[in-house]
Design an enzyme around this catalytic site. Structure first.
Site, short mmCIF file in Angstrom:
data_model
loop_
_atom_site.label_atom_id
_atom_site.label_comp_id
_atom_site.label_asym_id
_atom_site.label_seq_id
_atom_site.Cartn_x
_atom_site.Cartn_y
_atom_site.Cartn_z
N ASP A 52 3.01 -2.09 -9.96
CA ASP A 52 2.27 -3.07 -11.66
C ASP A 52 4.13 -2.81 -12.33
OD1 ASP A 52 0.17 -3.15 -11.37
OD2 ASP A 52 -0.31 -1.29 -12.23
N TYR A 111 2.96 6.83 -2.43
CA TYR A 111 3.07 7.53 -3.78
C TYR A 111 3.39 8.45 -3.80
CZ TYR A 111 1.80 1.93 -4.49
OH TYR A 111 1.51 1.10 -4.33
#
Length: 252
Positions: A52, A111
């Site tokens: 994002d 992540y």
């Protein structure tokens, strides 16, 4: 027509995410423009994780097909030359078979979320951490995180605009640790899964933050997951603290 696998590092701050958009700067558009400038070809990149806006990467993987058989070091160096001064680096390039797909061949994505946990704000890392000035208990955060492991319906932790066909995901790792370097107090959330929902990692980070300041218990977090009680989740953690750190592929 050879297929090239690229390992990419970037600072997501100046970009509106990975995926190409009509009018906004994106990582994909920047690299595809660099490809055209050095090769004269129009190529479309496919990546492992479409980050994002504001999210960083230190080991993003993408593939592209080119008509000409270029040396891999030429591909790497030429792309880096045409990407300057943007904060994107092609770390490596290699030729792979056409059955390799950066997105669909991935079996696990990793992540990391960073929280600067001290009273004073960050001077050097402000664009890469979430500054939380009140005390957080990393052990409580880790205990709550363990209640999210496994295969579950993560509806409480997905964005309203998430386009995934199913909210069910299998969370393989969610560890919370405190790291100290002098006066630098950082809480690191490390997580792994085959795939994640839109905003899932940031939503989990915000909820675990509430567990760290004792506003939610581990049982509360488990109940939020089970009852899909999105309204009880913590704030959506800011994008700047999130980094895509790697992707695994089946060696076969």
């Amino acid at each position: 027509m050879p297929r090239y696998k690229l390992v990419i590092e970037y600072d997501g701050g100046p970009f509106c995410g990975w995926q190409r958009q009509a009018d906004d700067p994106t990582v994909q558009a920047a690299i595809e423009t660099a490809v055209t400038r050095f090769s004269g070809e129009t190529a479309r990149l496919t990546c492992a994780g479409r980050t994002d806006a504001g999210v960083h990467a230190i080991h993003q993987v993408a593939h592209l097909d080119l008509a000409r058989d270029w040396r891999t070091d030429t591909v790497r160096d030429a792309l880096n030359a045409h990407l300057r001064p943007q904060p994107i680096a092609i770390v490596s390039a290699e030729v792979v078979t056409h059955d390799f797909d950066a997105r669909h061949s991935a079996i696990r994505r990793h992540y990391r979320y960073r929280i600067l946990n001290r009273r004073s704000p960050a001077a050097l890392t402000r664009a890469h951490v979430w500054h939380v000035p009140w005390p957080l208990d990393a052990d409580l955060m880790h205990a709550a995180a363990q209640r999210l492991l496994g295969r579950h319906d993560f509806s409480a932790f997905r964005a309203a605009e998430c386009q995934a066909a199913s909210p069910v995901r299998t969370l393989e790792q969610l560890d919370v640790t405190r790291q100290r370097m002098g006066l630098f107090e950082e809480i690191v959330i490390a997580t792994s899964a085959r795939s994640f929902l839109h905003h899932q990692v940031r939503a989990m980070a915000g909820t675990l933050m509430l567990a760290g300041c004792r506003r939610l218990s581990a049982d509360d977090v488990a109940e939020i997951l089970a009852t899909k009680a999105k309204h009880r989740c913590g704030p959506l953690a800011p994008a700047c603290g999130l980094t895509f750190v790697g992707v695994d592929y089946d060696e076969k």
